[in-house]
Design a protein around this motif. Structure first.
Motif, short mmCIF file in Angstrom:
data_model
loop_
_atom_site.label_atom_id
_atom_site.label_comp_id
_atom_site.label_asym_id
_atom_site.label_seq_id
_atom_site.Cartn_x
_atom_site.Cartn_y
_atom_site.Cartn_z
N ASN A 145 0.84 -1.19 0.00
CA ASN A 145 0.00 0.00 0.00
C ASN A 145 0.88 1.24 0.00
O ASN A 145 2.02 1.20 0.44
N GLY A 165 -10.22 0.36 1.66
CA GLY A 165 -9.61 -0.92 1.25
C GLY A 165 -10.37 -2.11 1.80
O GLY A 165 -10.55 -3.12 1.12
N ARG A 195 -5.03 4.88 6.33
CA ARG A 195 -5.73 4.24 5.23
C ARG A 195 -4.88 3.13 4.59
O ARG A 195 -5.41 2.12 4.14
N ALA A 196 -3.57 3.37 4.56
CA ALA A 196 -2.69 2.34 4.00
C ALA A 196 -2.47 1.21 5.01
O ALA A 196 -2.54 0.03 4.67
N ASN A 210 -4.94 -1.96 5.97
CA ASN A 210 -5.00 -3.15 5.12
C ASN A 210 -3.92 -4.17 5.47
O ASN A 210 -3.80 -5.18 4.79
N SER A 230 -7.16 4.42 -5.24
CA SER A 230 -8.22 3.42 -5.20
C SER A 230 -7.70 2.05 -5.62
O SER A 230 -7.99 1.04 -4.98
N ASP A 243 -4.61 1.11 -5.59
CA ASP A 243 -3.62 0.70 -4.59
C ASP A 243 -4.30 0.01 -3.41
O ASP A 243 -3.74 -0.88 -2.79
N LEU A 244 -5.54 0.45 -3.13
CA LEU A 244 -6.27 -0.10 -1.98
C LEU A 244 -7.09 -1.33 -2.38
O LEU A 244 -7.93 -1.79 -1.63
N GLY A 245 -6.84 -1.83 -3.59
CA GLY A 245 -7.42 -3.12 -3.95
C GLY A 245 -8.59 -3.07 -4.91
O GLY A 245 -9.15 -4.11 -5.24
N ALA A 246 -9.00 -1.86 -5.35
CA ALA A 246 -10.17 -1.77 -6.22
C ALA A 246 -9.75 -1.93 -7.68
O ALA A 246 -8.78 -1.32 -8.12
#
Lengths: 328, 268
Positions: A78, A99, A146-147, A150, B167, B169-172
């Protein structure tokens, strides 16, 4: 096993070789800094790890898995973006939980996890605010939460402190370092600030023109630069030209010496003319002219101060003069 | 020294200018209530509400209104799809001829309506396409696309590109990113663009006269009606309706864009 490994990776944009044959190995749990001037390829390297760029050639692996052809959303890394890239239409808690939402977690579970992550970056209770209502430092923390929420195996940070003022930056440096130690996650940190790289990282890679010039512990980079570029870029070492060094040591190669290791003495191997003095608080910076080469010396406040125009002799302890390879 | 108070002369001039602009519109409203049906007489000899009933019972009005609404709706939908896709392509990627495409998309709104109209009409006749609702829609879509495109492009430019990367990067994946990040960020721009496109299509005359054949949209119907001396106030009643139908979306669009400034400006 190494967390991230590059095997002769290149990324060319037309004629421009943004990354040119880089090989590196980042062990698990390391705080690794990529240091270099803008355009040196460090950010492209980070984007190659994240998956926003595909390598023109070479192999990239993350924990042993070949990832060169995997899109960003299939990698267990991330990123904390330079401009934070918080979603403006979502409030803080939904930003952090994004995420987890994509991963299919229920609303309650992901909000609980996000709140926990916010508490970790000391923003507990800020969940209902919009990113536009936060200060720069707070947005940075939200981006970090936010990173981290996950649980990435590698956290990528793209000049995350660049937009903060000096005091906040120093505070965040401490916090980032603490978080990394506490979580044990591999951090890959891109910066053009040598002080930041030296103070935070376990190892530093110095980039120039798409290549890694030197990799090593901060002390190695600082005191034992291998080439003049590193000596100059990392904390403005004095670089003595090869002919001068040949006369002093008998070896024909450039050499570096830190300004704080240069002493003014009655007797010494080099004669210099003092061209300027400036008061820096803890020390006084003396600019010197040595047969046409500009040098600086940092004198402690209790040392005797020369006057401008005076000719002085320069001395240093054995081993402070560090021989380098020629070239870049 | 700068004076906070405008001089009397300036105030009178401003008032006169505003009256000149808006008095005729007011007159149209007044004549919708007049008892005199053959000529517009000032002052109206009497006031009545009967023209609203008369208008209500005129099938030709309903037909024209129906066609106008249909054309405006279809044009708006086409404009929303093409305009936003085009805006996404132009602002998100770099490709050969990008600037040219951007210019070509905007051109129809700079081109005089007469030119667009004649061009379309001759194209239809060369291709042997009979006039239908779709020929009108095609004509209107040329400028409706521009409105949506302009709104969407401006929003895309203010939406930081790293949002999409964040987005992913966060898996979307692309579809999840479109749904959760891109659409919510350009939604108001699309609503505004759509409202303006609808209003523009609803009162368009020039291009329509060239692409409608014998069909009558509401503005065309009004134009025809003016030469007929019978039941004139019906035209005024319709005019009032048109003003309301086109004004409301424009006012709505104005308030919506005003509200989003604060949200859109926070890329960082």
């Amino acid at each position: 096993m190494s967390a991230v490994s590059f095997d002769h990776v290149s990324r060319h944009f037309g004629e421009v070789k943004a990354v040119d044959g880089v090989s590196l190995d980042i062990p698990e749990g390391e705080f690794f800094a990529m240091l270099g001037p803008s355009g040196s390829g460090k950010t492209t390297c980070l984007r190659l790890i994240a998956g926003f760029e595909r390598p023109t050639s070479g192999r990239i692996s993350i924990f042993g898995e070949q990832v060169a052809d995997l899109p960003p959303y299939k990698r267990h890394v991330n990123t904390v973006f330079q401009d934070y890239a918080l979603f403006p239409h979502l409030n803080v808690i939904d930003n952090v939980a994004y995420g987890l939402m994509i991963a299919g977690q229920g609303r309650k579970a992901r909000h609980a996890a996000a709140e926990q992550a916010l508490e970790m970056v000391r923003l507990g209770g800020y969940g209902t605010r919009k990113p536009s209502e936060l200060s720069g430092g707070q947005r940075q923390r939200v981006a970090l939460a936010r990173a981290l929420v996950n649980k990435p195996r590698v956290l990528l940070l793209d000049e995350p402190l660049g937009a903060l003022d000096l005091k906040l930056r120093e505070q965040m440096q401490e916090e980032l370092k603490g978080l990394q130690r506490q979580l044990g996650i591999t951090f890959v940190f891109v910066t053009h600030d040598q002080g930041e790289a030296l103070s935070m990282a376990d190892r530093v890679a110095v980039f120039n023109e798409g290549r890694i010039i030197q990799v090593g512990a901060p002390e190695d980079i600082y005191f034992r630069p291998e080439v003049p570029f590193v000596a100059d870029f990392v904390g403005s070492s004095n670089v003595l030209p090869a002919p001068l060094v040949a006369r002093l040591t008998g070896t024909e190669s450039p050499a570096a010496i830190r300004p704080e290791r240069v002493r003014l003495a009655g007797e010494g191997p080099l004669k210099a003319v003092v061209t300027g003095l400036s008061f820096l608080g803890l020390s006084t910076r003396v600019t010197l002219d040595v047969e046409g080469t500009r040098m600086t010396a940092l004198l402690p406040q209790d040392a005797a101060r020369p006057t401008v125009g005076e000719t002085v002799a320069l001395a240093w302890a054995e081993g402070d003069l560090h021989l380098m390879r020629g070239g870049a | 020294m700068h004076s906070d108070r405008a001089s009397l002369g300036l105030k009178i001039a401003a008032a006169a200018g505003l009256l000149f602009l808006h008095l005729p519109i007011l007159l149209i409203f007044v004549y919708a209530f007049t008892t005199e049906e053959k000529s517009f007489q000032w002052p109206p000899p009497g006031l009545t509400l009967k023209w609203f009933a008369v208008t209500w019972n005129r099938p030709d009005v309903w037909e024209a209104l129906g066609l106008s609404v249909k054309v405006a709706s279809i044009s708006t939908v086409i404009a929303l799809i093409l305009g936003s896709l085009c805006a996404a392509a132009v602002s998100r990627t770099r490709f050969f001829g990008r600037e040219t495409i951007s210019l070509l998309v905007i051109l129809p709104i700079a081109l005089p309506g007469v030119v667009t109209g004649i061009a379309l009409r001759s194209a239809f006749s060369i291709a042997d396409i009979p006039f239908s609702t779709w020929t009108i829609v095609l004509g209107h879509a040329t400028f409706c696309v521009v409105i949506v495109y302009n709104n969407a492009v401006a929003r895309f430019r203010r939406t930081s590109g790293s949002l999409i990367e964040a987005s992913m990067d966060l898996g979307a994946n692309m579809f999840q990113t479109l749904r959760h990040v891109i659409l919510p960020n350009i939604a108001t721009a699309l609503v505004v663009g759509g409202m303006l496109a609808f209003a523009l299509s609803f009162d368009e005359v020039i291009v329509t006269t060239f692409t409608a054949g014998q069909q009558q949209t509401l503005p065309i119907w009004m134009l025809e009606e003016l030469v007929r001396p019978r039941e004139r106030p019906v035209t005024n009643v319709v005019a009032m309706v048109v003003v309301l139908v086109t004004m409301l979306p424009i006012l709505g669009a104005y308030y919506l864009t005003r509200g989003t400034e604060a949200v859109a400006g926070q890329g960082k």
